[in-house]
Write an enzyme that holds these catalytic residues in place. Sequence first.
Site, short mmCIF file in Angstrom:
data_model
loop_
_atom_site.label_atom_id
_atom_site.label_comp_id
_atom_site.label_asym_id
_atom_site.label_seq_id
_atom_site.Cartn_x
_atom_site.Cartn_y
_atom_site.Cartn_z
N GLY A 187 7.45 -19.64 -0.33
CA GLY A 187 8.21 -19.18 -1.48
C GLY A 187 8.24 -20.18 -2.62
N ASP A 231 -0.26 -26.77 5.00
CA ASP A 231 0.39 -25.63 5.65
C ASP A 231 -0.48 -25.23 6.83
OD1 ASP A 231 1.92 -23.29 6.26
OD2 ASP A 231 2.48 -23.14 4.14
N SER A 280 6.04 -10.00 5.83
CA SER A 280 7.39 -10.34 5.39
C SER A 280 7.39 -11.44 4.33
CB SER A 280 8.25 -10.77 6.58
OG SER A 280 7.76 -11.97 7.15
N GLN A 331 7.36 -10.50 -0.17
CA GLN A 331 8.50 -10.23 -1.03
C GLN A 331 8.80 -11.39 -1.96
OE1 GLN A 331 11.22 -12.14 0.31
NE2 GLN A 331 13.12 -11.22 -0.43
N ARG A 332 8.30 -12.59 -1.65
CA ARG A 332 8.62 -13.77 -2.46
C ARG A 332 7.44 -14.74 -2.61
NH1 ARG A 332 9.89 -13.80 2.49
NH2 ARG A 332 9.67 -15.58 3.86
N LYS A 391 -2.50 -19.41 5.21
CA LYS A 391 -1.92 -19.51 3.88
C LYS A 391 -2.69 -20.46 2.96
CE LYS A 391 2.86 -18.20 4.89
NZ LYS A 391 4.28 -18.61 4.89
N ASP A 406 10.88 -25.54 4.44
CA ASP A 406 12.09 -24.75 4.71
C ASP A 406 12.80 -25.20 5.97
OD1 ASP A 406 10.31 -23.93 6.63
OD2 ASP A 406 10.45 -21.79 6.18
N CYS A 443 15.86 -18.87 6.22
CA CYS A 443 15.74 -17.67 5.39
C CYS A 443 15.38 -16.46 6.23
CB CYS A 443 14.69 -17.90 4.30
SG CYS A 443 15.23 -19.05 3.01
N CYS A 501 18.04 -11.46 19.80
CA CYS A 501 18.18 -11.52 18.35
C CYS A 501 16.85 -11.09 17.75
CB CYS A 501 18.61 -12.91 17.89
SG CYS A 501 17.44 -14.22 18.29
#
Length: 380
Positions: free
Chosen positions: A43, A64, A71, A74-75, A88, A132, A190, A336
Amino acid sequence: MTLPQLEPAEIARYSRHLILDEVGMEGQRKLKGGSVLCVGTGGLGSPLLMYLAAAGVGRIGIVDFDVVDASNLQRQIIHGTSKVGVPKVRSAVERIHDINPHVQVDVFEEPLTSENALRILEPYDVVVDGTDNFPTRYLVNDACVMLGKPNVYGSIFKFEGQASVFNYQDGPNYRDLYPEPPPPGLVPSCAEGGVLGILPGVIGCIQATETLKILLGQGTTLSGRLLLYDALNMRFRELKLRRDPDAKPITELIDYEEFCGMPANDHVSPDAFHRISVSEAKARLDSGWAPYVLDVRRPQEADIVKFDFADRLHPHGQILEIAAELPRDRDILVHCKMGGRSATAIGTLIDAGFAPQRLFNLEGGIVGWAQQIDPSLPTY
């Protein structure tokens, strides 16, 4: 240092920079001769990398080891739908070269560790932290301090972001802001807490701005200041930062996973409770196993996807609120999204006196179930 000359095509490309008094030909040549390492192509890294490339920074390194997931889109605007499943760094390189073919891109398709950090960071003028997680943030900070590199910092969560410049011109570093990491599990990622897709665009652009100012030697940076951004209320404010005169000098890189208390629940033995795969859980359920199924995600996540056989939904951080209502004479299958928060919840239940042999953590969570057992379930 002798600055590189601009080619005619570059003069045309950067013309709006060249007519700025604060940039001009010399400043643009500084950018071309400059080098920046970006840790992370998610992001924060997405807008950062694209704007650094467009601005004409001559050498850009990217670190990276993740692949593009749906997912992310979106950003993480440097990646597109066609790049889902692609590493990536490879996706980012293609986009950077499409923006500006004059830029040299160095690729480090590997995790940043205490063993390779000094080697990877050393050649660059500026390091930008687009990570992150706390272990990598402390690693980046400590390596920058040891190498004398400025560290352009940014972080995001839900609707809020932070930015600063660390270890620049004798200014404070990340440890002056956060001497110790928060307890494991206290600050959700996030992936667990969510993030407004536009938020990293704002913070990433601020990081890119600070990076260019450092390379150009212009303006006043965020060194000694922490910029706080509240997107929901569209408000900026800042806090002053100072170096801690009593801080111990940073002289070596350490085990940052251990320093940050990773993994969560290290106070609970890995053998204290059952870790069950989604395939094993499915087989046992089909054979008549009837555990109490506890979903420890948040209600917003259950609105996206949930098990029709779940008995209860309650967030993992508040699990003690319902501990008295959970069965102690029956197996409990806790799940979860991926398995991390459920393991935390199980550790809390063990501390509260629940029998470990009755507790089962669904490894991979509901996402693993969707990927391996029931592809009709949406993932997020």
